[in-house]
Motif scaffolding. Structure first.
Motif, PDB file in Angstrom:
ATOM      1  N   PRO A  37     -84.714 -29.187 -47.760  1.00  0.00           N
ATOM      2  CA  PRO A  37     -84.262 -30.208 -46.811  1.00  0.00           C
ATOM      3  C   PRO A  37     -83.543 -29.595 -45.605  1.00  0.00           C
ATOM      4  CG  PRO A  37     -83.771 -30.873 -49.065  1.00  0.00           C
ATOM      5  CD  PRO A  37     -84.235 -29.440 -49.118  1.00  0.00           C
ATOM      6  N   GLU A  38     -83.952 -30.001 -44.415  1.00  0.00           N
ATOM      7  CA  GLU A  38     -83.361 -29.450 -43.183  1.00  0.00           C
ATOM      8  C   GLU A  38     -81.847 -29.654 -43.155  1.00  0.00           C
ATOM      9  OE1 GLU A  38     -84.615 -27.576 -40.744  1.00  0.00           O
ATOM     10  OE2 GLU A  38     -86.578 -27.554 -41.711  1.00  0.00           O
ATOM     11  N   GLU A  39     -81.388 -30.762 -43.673  1.00  0.00           N
ATOM     12  CA  GLU A  39     -79.942 -31.018 -43.723  1.00  0.00           C
ATOM     13  C   GLU A  39     -79.235 -29.949 -44.561  1.00  0.00           C
ATOM     14  OE1 GLU A  39     -76.913 -34.299 -45.611  1.00  0.00           O
ATOM     15  OE2 GLU A  39     -78.835 -35.019 -44.852  1.00  0.00           O
ATOM     16  N   GLU A  40     -79.873 -29.520 -45.651  1.00  0.00           N
ATOM     17  CA  GLU A  40     -79.280 -28.484 -46.506  1.00  0.00           C
ATOM     18  C   GLU A  40     -79.276 -27.128 -45.801  1.00  0.00           C
ATOM     19  OE1 GLU A  40     -77.666 -29.020 -49.223  1.00  0.00           O
ATOM     20  OE2 GLU A  40     -78.264 -31.096 -49.544  1.00  0.00           O
ATOM     21  N   ILE A  41     -80.345 -26.830 -45.065  1.00  0.00           N
ATOM     22  CA  ILE A  41     -80.391 -25.575 -44.307  1.00  0.00           C
ATOM     23  C   ILE A  41     -79.256 -25.546 -43.292  1.00  0.00           C
ATOM     24  CG2 ILE A  41     -81.723 -24.213 -42.635  1.00  0.00           C
ATOM     25  CD1 ILE A  41     -84.265 -25.167 -44.142  1.00  0.00           C
ATOM     26  N   THR A  42     -79.065 -26.645 -42.591  1.00  0.00           N
ATOM     27  CA  THR A  42     -77.989 -26.741 -41.600  1.00  0.00           C
ATOM     28  C   THR A  42     -76.629 -26.536 -42.253  1.00  0.00           C
ATOM     29  OG1 THR A  42     -79.312 -28.196 -40.204  1.00  0.00           O
ATOM     30  CG2 THR A  42     -76.921 -28.271 -39.895  1.00  0.00           C
ATOM     31  N   LYS A  43     -76.416 -27.127 -43.421  1.00  0.00           N
ATOM     32  CA  LYS A  43     -75.142 -26.953 -44.129  1.00  0.00           C
ATOM     33  C   LYS A  43     -74.942 -25.505 -44.567  1.00  0.00           C
ATOM     34  CE  LYS A  43     -74.928 -31.677 -45.885  1.00  0.00           C
ATOM     35  NZ  LYS A  43     -75.062 -32.514 -47.096  1.00  0.00           N
ATOM     36  N   MET A  44     -76.008 -24.847 -45.022  1.00  0.00           N
ATOM     37  CA  MET A  44     -75.897 -23.447 -45.431  1.00  0.00           C
ATOM     38  C   MET A  44     -75.502 -22.563 -44.250  1.00  0.00           C
ATOM     39  SD  MET A  44     -78.953 -22.788 -48.182  1.00  0.00           S
ATOM     40  CE  MET A  44     -80.108 -24.126 -47.934  1.00  0.00           C
ATOM     41  N   LEU A  45     -75.873 -22.976 -43.053  1.00  0.00           N
ATOM     42  CA  LEU A  45     -75.597 -22.179 -41.854  1.00  0.00           C
ATOM     43  C   LEU A  45     -74.151 -22.281 -41.371  1.00  0.00           C
ATOM     44  CD1 LEU A  45     -78.921 -22.769 -39.913  1.00  0.00           C
ATOM     45  CD2 LEU A  45     -78.108 -20.623 -40.926  1.00  0.00           C
ATOM     46  N   GLY A  46     -73.311 -23.054 -42.042  1.00  0.00           N
ATOM     47  CA  GLY A  46     -71.918 -23.109 -41.597  1.00  0.00           C
ATOM     48  C   GLY A  46     -71.010 -24.016 -42.399  1.00  0.00           C
ATOM     49  N   ARG A  47     -71.436 -25.227 -42.615  1.00  0.00           N
ATOM     50  CA  ARG A  47     -70.570 -26.216 -43.281  1.00  0.00           C
ATOM     51  C   ARG A  47     -70.170 -25.781 -44.683  1.00  0.00           C
ATOM     52  NH1 ARG A  47     -71.292 -31.201 -46.277  1.00  0.00           N
ATOM     53  NH2 ARG A  47     -69.482 -32.522 -45.904  1.00  0.00           N
ATOM     54  N   ASN A  48     -71.106 -25.227 -45.445  1.00  0.00           N
ATOM     55  CA  ASN A  48     -70.790 -24.816 -46.818  1.00  0.00           C
ATOM     56  C   ASN A  48     -69.676 -23.782 -46.854  1.00  0.00           C
ATOM     57  OD1 ASN A  48     -72.881 -26.506 -47.545  1.00  0.00           O
ATOM     58  ND2 ASN A  48     -74.273 -24.884 -48.160  1.00  0.00           N
ATOM     59  N   PHE A  49     -69.713 -22.836 -45.909  1.00  0.00           N
ATOM     60  CA  PHE A  49     -68.636 -21.843 -45.867  1.00  0.00           C
ATOM     61  C   PHE A  49     -67.320 -22.496 -45.485  1.00  0.00           C
ATOM     62  CE2 PHE A  49     -65.828 -18.860 -43.768  1.00  0.00           C
ATOM     63  CZ  PHE A  49     -65.681 -17.922 -44.776  1.00  0.00           C
ATOM     64  N   MET A  50     -67.349 -23.415 -44.551  1.00  0.00           N
ATOM     65  CA  MET A  50     -66.125 -24.113 -44.142  1.00  0.00           C
ATOM     66  C   MET A  50     -65.491 -24.804 -45.345  1.00  0.00           C
ATOM     67  SD  MET A  50     -65.721 -23.585 -40.853  1.00  0.00           S
ATOM     68  CE  MET A  50     -64.741 -24.903 -40.197  1.00  0.00           C
ATOM     69  N   ILE A  51     -66.307 -25.413 -46.176  1.00  0.00           N
ATOM     70  CA  ILE A  51     -65.798 -26.078 -47.384  1.00  0.00           C
ATOM     71  C   ILE A  51     -65.259 -25.044 -48.372  1.00  0.00           C
ATOM     72  CG2 ILE A  51     -66.487 -27.426 -49.410  1.00  0.00           C
ATOM     73  CD1 ILE A  51     -68.397 -28.951 -47.449  1.00  0.00           C
ATOM     74  N   ALA A  52     -66.019 -23.979 -48.600  1.00  0.00           N
ATOM     75  CA  ALA A  52     -65.587 -22.921 -49.527  1.00  0.00           C
ATOM     76  C   ALA A  52     -64.250 -22.325 -49.093  1.00  0.00           C
ATOM     77  CB  ALA A  52     -66.647 -21.826 -49.618  1.00  0.00           C
ATOM     78  N   ALA A  53     -64.082 -22.147 -47.787  1.00  0.00           N
ATOM     79  CA  ALA A  53     -62.872 -21.543 -47.256  1.00  0.00           C
ATOM     80  C   ALA A  53     -61.728 -22.537 -47.124  1.00  0.00           C
ATOM     81  CB  ALA A  53     -63.167 -20.910 -45.891  1.00  0.00           C
ATOM     82  N   GLY A  54     -61.980 -23.806 -47.451  1.00  0.00           N
ATOM     83  CA  GLY A  54     -60.941 -24.817 -47.355  1.00  0.00           C
ATOM     84  C   GLY A  54     -60.622 -25.211 -45.928  1.00  0.00           C
TER      85      GLY A  54
END
Length: 181
Positions: free
Chosen positions: A162-179
């Protein structure tokens, strides 16, 4: 020290991350502070860095002892990728990045990795894109290779990521992981 994150290099510093005599206080403090701990759990070409300390499974004990600690396993555990997929899927606060892997994997390899992650029960929300720059390729080379991974799906008739998941992997997921989000 007002740390907002911490990166550890067990294989370069010659210790196992589950050696409680060396690491217990460190992980306990990081969990107390709520900071992300990035851990280089992967191979290395450095001769003096023992590979035995780079195995992702060594973080399993850390995840069990510190369930609220946020951990980002660097380089997807390469070459122990399957081991790392199981580890990160198991622990709710564990994430992985694909830096370095992004340089040595082809786009088709990366597509197959993402399919394998899903098959192992690892949500895409736990995968973070990274470059390992300046050690390897430039981000402007790596980003399109990752961004266009679904061209492999179209070429093979496989399922698309899913394109939405690719977009999240490119930045949002790290932002969440890093708090940070």
């Amino acid at each position: 020290l007002k740390l907002v994150g911490l990166k550890l290099y067990p294989c370069y510093d010659h210790y196992a991350p589950n050696d409680w005599e060396l690491t217990y206080a460190l992980f306990a403090k990081a969990q107390e502070l709520g900071i992300l701990v990035m851990v280089h759990q992967a191979s290395t070409p450095v001769i003096d860095a023992p590979l035995e300390f780079g195995r992702p499974f060594l973080l399993d004990a850390v995840g069990r002892k510190f369930p609220d600690l946020r951990v980002l396993v660097c380089h997807a555990g390469l070459p122990w990728v399957d081991e790392n997929l199981v580890l990160v899927a198991k622990h709710p606060n564990f994430y992985m990045d694909v830096s370095y892997m992004n340089s040595v994997y082809t786009r088709r390899d990366m597509y197959n990795f993402l399919l394998k992650a899903k098959a192992f029960g690892l949500p895409y929300s736990k995968i973070c894109w990274g470059t390992d720059y300046p050690g390897f390729e430039f981000p402007d080379t790596l980003l399109p290779k990752f961004r266009t991974v679904n061209e492999e799906a179209r070429a093979t008739g496989g399922p698309e990521i899913p394109e939405e998941e690719i977009t999240k992997m490119l930045g949002r997921n790290f932002m969440i992981a890093a708090g940070l989000k």
